[in-house]
Design an enzyme around this catalytic site. Structure first.
Site, PDB file in Angstrom:
ATOM      1  N   HIS A 116       0.608  -1.026   0.216  1.00 14.69           N
ATOM      2  CA  HIS A 116       0.213  -0.234  -0.055  1.00 14.69           C
ATOM      3  C   HIS A 116       0.943   1.583  -0.036  1.00 14.69           C
ATOM      4  CE1 HIS A 116      -3.933  -1.887   0.971  1.00 14.69           C
ATOM      5  NE2 HIS A 116      -3.428  -2.598   1.779  1.00 14.69           N
ATOM      6  N   LEU A 119      -9.976   9.077   1.049  1.00 13.69           N
ATOM      7  CA  LEU A 119      -9.988   7.358  -0.431  1.00 13.69           C
ATOM      8  C   LEU A 119     -10.180   6.520   0.419  1.00 13.69           C
ATOM      9  CD1 LEU A 119      -8.475   8.627  -3.506  1.00 13.69           C
ATOM     10  CD2 LEU A 119     -11.170   8.705  -3.121  1.00 13.69           C
ATOM     11  N   GLU A 168     -17.969  -4.043  24.287  1.00 13.60           N
ATOM     12  CA  GLU A 168     -16.881  -4.890  25.064  1.00 13.60           C
ATOM     13  C   GLU A 168     -15.943  -5.174  24.086  1.00 13.60           C
ATOM     14  OE1 GLU A 168     -19.915  -5.755  24.708  1.00 13.60           O
ATOM     15  OE2 GLU A 168     -20.633  -5.876  25.842  1.00 13.60           O
ATOM     16  N   GLN A 210     -28.299 -14.327  25.931  1.00 17.77           N
ATOM     17  CA  GLN A 210     -27.479 -14.608  27.074  1.00 17.77           C
ATOM     18  C   GLN A 210     -26.613 -15.633  27.540  1.00 17.77           C
ATOM     19  OE1 GLN A 210     -28.084 -11.281  28.579  1.00 17.77           O
ATOM     20  NE2 GLN A 210     -29.351 -11.128  26.684  1.00 17.77           N
ATOM     21  N   LEU A 218      -9.031  -2.768  10.818  1.00 17.26           N
ATOM     22  CA  LEU A 218      -9.077  -1.618  11.611  1.00 17.26           C
ATOM     23  C   LEU A 218     -10.071  -1.259  12.254  1.00 17.26           C
ATOM     24  CD1 LEU A 218      -8.947  -0.411   7.542  1.00 17.26           C
ATOM     25  CD2 LEU A 218      -7.355   0.161   8.754  1.00 17.26           C
ATOM     26  N   ARG A 272     -18.237 -17.885  38.970  1.00 16.44           N
ATOM     27  CA  ARG A 272     -18.223 -17.236  38.611  1.00 16.44           C
ATOM     28  C   ARG A 272     -17.847 -16.512  40.146  1.00 16.44           C
ATOM     29  NH1 ARG A 272     -23.836 -13.792  38.170  1.00 16.44           N
ATOM     30  NH2 ARG A 272     -24.920 -16.092  39.431  1.00 16.44           N
ATOM     31  N   HIS A 316      -2.179  -1.524   7.089  1.00 11.64           N
ATOM     32  CA  HIS A 316      -1.573  -1.007   6.164  1.00 11.64           C
ATOM     33  C   HIS A 316      -0.583  -0.680   5.470  1.00 11.64           C
ATOM     34  CE1 HIS A 316      -5.174   1.415   5.946  1.00 11.64           C
ATOM     35  NE2 HIS A 316      -5.293   1.390   4.975  1.00 11.64           N
TER      36      HIS A 316
END
Lengths: 618, 618
Positions: free
Chosen positions: B34, B183, B366, B427, B122, B318, B74
């Site tokens: 690029h 662009l 998240e 969930q 990206l 948990r 890039h």
């Protein structure tokens, strides 16, 4: 706001109170659920359902009805209460909330005919709303799309992807309402009641933004009226509300997220307070305005048409894909395509060239691309969203929810595997088959040549439910003639003889490595069976079992994918019932840049490695 | 801007020209890449690397060096050229770009010591930048964090998640620069050169925003100076640039995305034009300011400490997880935790209570939660980001890139499977094991009780590379004593006898279903071996092979997960070499709401179904 709607305020006030009572009762009965978030949005929902929206309460799927998406899906009891108030479901049925035998689930799913897309993963509703609003244009309907969001969920980036795309596409039939109750699950939101700050964001993203008191029905009605009259841009109504509104011990309090009111004294107190809020109904009773029905010809399935490819042509499957969706789009105007600024790599630009009005550019925003496709699919379109397969990982939560909704979304991912070459691992999809196969109702297709690609595009379009098609970057030879047929759930045995000693199963680019290995081994007098597993899910277990049995139980899989969840696991699972196991060739480490051929060889999936694997079995 | 830096403009101009020349040469040599996007950002990078940033060019990983993240990955050749200009890599080595034998990959990866996080997907760089900036606070360093983004990538929602979180946390050491070349890959961006519209967005998200000419070094230097002097909020510099700047036939032209200049006449023309842009160097030569080194005690591994749980206690994994990270955090200040507004469900609030200064709230976002964890990990922290496992799907592209970078991120997902009950499928994580196992270098752990959870938290923290821990919502009995040890890659055979006829492998909640099945079958005189597969990846294949061999090759797996990619596939793959196959019990359709026990039974993974599966083998 017309005088007419103002006069409705007393009746709507009482509807809001009934919606609160029903939300409290159903969650108390189920012993779990979210009454507090229902209470903050009761006036908003009352105004939408009984003064603003045009729809047929006996036919929630009417194609010209205004649409309502409950993005804050945990307020499901409020939605169910609204449809009870509208007469579509029986009020007493509300008490079955969250039971195994009831479709009134904890969060809304399309098991219910008034739910277009399942919600409950926050930040998705507005993306679906974009697609639903785009669909109105597609079918020439004047229906409007309303999305009710929580304030907390606007932290999700997907909301801003939707905001951007809705503004770019000037979706003035889309109206969002944010229920700004200032309380998240675990504490206050970061903005609390700073509605002007929230409004500034929407304005900066090109929206018409209005701030109202979310418990003042006149203000809500007026803002909906202004939204309807706003041309050229979508509207976001930011409604200042109180979580738990109407119940003194819950109003604006932390600790009430996802907590029902205990039956007994606590519930009695709440109901007593709510019932005291009924007002005399001095004005007219609300009536729901019907949709403006448009007559349309019935939809008919199309075909891609006869193939233009000849045996031996060299065509990338991604290019054949772009060509096929363009041609199918000419035969069926339900076919639409969505792109995230890679149309010249995925070849979806071929669709855009022929059908610019049904090609939706979301720019570099994969979540809204898939979310909008979900919305489009929920309203009868057959959307093909595509990008690099690697970047579909960006939208996995949307894909998961598309599976929960069993939506007719046809995902396509190009540039799969190390065979893309020099761009390196960030651009290589090596987990996409695993990601898609993990959803039990997503059909997973992986054509190796142009002919199978175009036939499978056709099959994908008319397969009921979500489909994923994996395409490749390099050109590959056409190996199938125009007479070949391909099915979701099929495979092709492309080399076989009575002397075969091993079955080699490949997909996409590795089919050609397997063919090269076949040729090399044949010259040594060793015969292998070669399978093109173009459908990983569903999978033709019977044929695989026959191949395995015919080749002494020896099966080798070879895939341009990581070892877990791809072709190897799919085949192993399919033939386990025969007692057969699989020797897997796959990309077993994070790869690097290089030429395609170098990388196929470096990561152990080239013809040379297949030959070695075959030889190692003897 | 000081007079000193203004005087550097001629020298920086020539550096920018050299960066362009090197970017053009390396991409022409590789035949892909690029150059056009390198050219638009050459002045920005010249100013950052040779006037603004304080760092040690011989030691890119110096803990107090300013950090640079190339979010627009890039433009890798430009980054490599800058490090060549700084003397860290040899200029001639640039010509190895994208070769298999070179670490100068198509997009930057941490194979290179000056790359903290791999980019090329990206919209991720600013999220990582948030984490890197948070880390500066953690270690008491004054280093600043610079993130160079493309304009197109600001369509990604993750950018706005990062924007929000950076503002909430008042990260004034974070400075973004958007290279607004207008662009995208396939056409103009949606905003083109409307920089004021872009600036309004950043301001609305709480940032200090500056608009500059991205080819005017004085303006760039001045804006960096202002950013450095801005307290209380991050700065975004929006730089108007021209894609392909400096090469007449490429400047502002479409069709040059990802396209190198052909060697020969075209390249000669480009080089001729670029070389003509050198200016006389009247001012001083730039010198790179060193970082302000802070001495710190060496890091030491900590422990969770002795367990407080007794056999038979009933504790959700948990909750044990939350407790364990809190305790480990007291012993090692590299441990940090991140939450997306579910800390009271995942129990990460226990960490917050003890270590509020190392607990980072990203609200319902998240992607930035995981992206910030990646940034933190890249600078030496040991981050534990957690949310409902289902919502980690939202961050899968970040998880993919964390794997590409092999970062020390310790992901935790709670509320796995249908055993969460009434909340319904939105969930329930039923694909998380597949998603994580698909990445070959993510360790996947799934403890069933509190003791194994706390021990595995400790192991996870000091395991080199990414780790995923799956935890469950329901309380489960403690079955392990304080003396038990657990390893990444281990398992526990928890019931065995010489008479065992089948091996049943479970994980998490299904371990207890297997134990119930064991008891029921024992009363019928049938003995089964029960394995707690607490580590799915790596997996203890040798022990599984031994179990399979000892039980006549009969193996049943049972998991609260969809069939593909979870325990069944992991075990099948592990024991295939012994010729053993697996009978899989898993959730094979989209589930619905109900009570946990109802759902385990409805979807075929309760004790009753295990008993039936065992009996069916005889």
């Amino acid at each position: 706001m017309s005088v007419h709607t103002t006069a409705l305020v007393p009746a709507l006030t009482n509807i809001a109170t009934r919606l609160r009572i029903d939300s409290v009762l159903s969650t108390s009965e189920s012993g779990n659920g979210h009454p507090s978030t229902c209470c903050s949005a009761a006036e908003i929902v009352a105004a939408l359902f009984f003064a603003e929206m045009r729809y047929d309460p006996r036919d929630p799927q009417h194609p010209d009805s205004d649409r309502f998406v409950l993005s804050k899906g945990h307020a499901a009891p409020l939605l169910y209460a609204a449809w009870a108030e509208a007469g579509f479901i029986k009020r007493e049925h509300l008490l079955t909330l969250r039971r195994l035998d009831s479709d009134l689930e904890g969060h809304p799913t399309p098991r219910l005919p008034f739910v277009d897309v399942a919600t409950g993963s926050l930040g998705q509703g507005l993306c679906a709303g974009v697609g639903i609003a785009l669909n109105a244009r597609r079918i020439g309907s004047d229906y409007r799309t309303y999305v009710l969001m929580g304030d907390g969920e606007t932290a999700e980036g997907s909301v801003w992807e939707a905001a951007d795309v809705a503004a770019v596409h000037k979706l003035d039939s889309l109206c969002g309402i944010t229920d700004v109750n200032a309380l998240g699950q675990s504490g206050p939101t970061q903005w609390q009641h700073n509605l002007e700050a929230l409004a500034a964001r929407w304005v900066a993203f090109g929206w018409h933004a209005l701030v109202v008191d979310g418990h003042d029905l006149s203000q809500i009605l007026q803002s909906l009226d202004r939204a309807r009259q706003t041309a050229g841009r979508p509207t976001m109504i930011l409604a200042r509300t109180v979580k738990g509104k109407g119940i003194s011990f819950m109003e604006g309090k932390g600790g009430w997220h996802g907590k029902p009111i205990k039956k007994g004294a606590e519930l009695d107190t709440a109901l007593g307070e709510l019932r005291s809020q009924f007002v005399p109904e001095t004005g007219p009773a609300p009536s729901i305005a019907p949709p403006k029905t448009v007559r349309r010809p019935p939809a008919r399935e199309g075909t891609v048409g006869p193939t233009a490819y000849k045996l031996g042509d060299s065509v990338a499957t991604r290019e054949a894909y772009g060509d096929a969706i363009a041609r199918l789009g000419s035969a069926d105007d339900r076919i639409v395509a969505l792109d995230a600024d890679v149309k010249n790599s995925t070849f979806s630009e071929k669709f855009e060239q022929r059908h610019p009005e049904r090609f939706y550019q979301t720019f570099i925003a994969e979540q809204v691309m898939v979310g909008a496709a979900m919305g489009l699919a929920s309203r009868g379109a057959i959307p093909f969203p595509s990008t690099f397969a690697a970047f579909l990982t960006r939208a996995y939560d949307f894909i998961r929810m598309a599976a929960v909704s069993n939506l007719n979304v046809k995902l396509a991912g190009s540039h799969a595997g190390v065979s893309i070459g020099e761009d390196g691992p960030s651009q290589m999809a090596l987990e996409d088959l695993a990601m898609m196969r993990a959803q039990p109702n997503i059909a997973v297709l992986y054509p190796c040549d142009a002919v199978s690609t175009e036939r499978l595009v056709e099959r994908a379009a008319y397969h009921a439910g979500p489909v994923y098609m994996r395409t490749s970057r390099p050109k590959t030879p056409v190996i199938y003639g125009p007479e070949e047929s391909f099915e979701v759930g099929g495979l092709k045995v492309i080399r076989q003889s009575d002397a075969d000693v091993v079955t080699v199963v490949g997909g996409g680019v590795t089919v050609f490595e397997a063919l090269r290995a076949h040729e090399a081994l044949r010259q040594q007098g060793v015969h292998i069976r070669v399978v093109d597993l173009y459908s990983l899910q569903p999978i033709d277990a019977a044929s695989l079992l026959r191949c395995a049995a015919a080749t002494g139980g020896r099966v080798i899989t070879v895939e341009d994918h990581y070892p877990a969840g791809g072709i190897g696991d799919a085949v192993a699972s399919a033939i386990a019932s025969g007692g057969f196991t699989v020797r897997r060739l796959a990309v077993s480490e994070i790869p690097r840049s290089g030429t395609p051929d170098e990388l196929l060889d470096r990561y152990g999936i080239s013809a040379r490695h297949i030959v070695a694997a075959v030889q190692s079995l003897f």
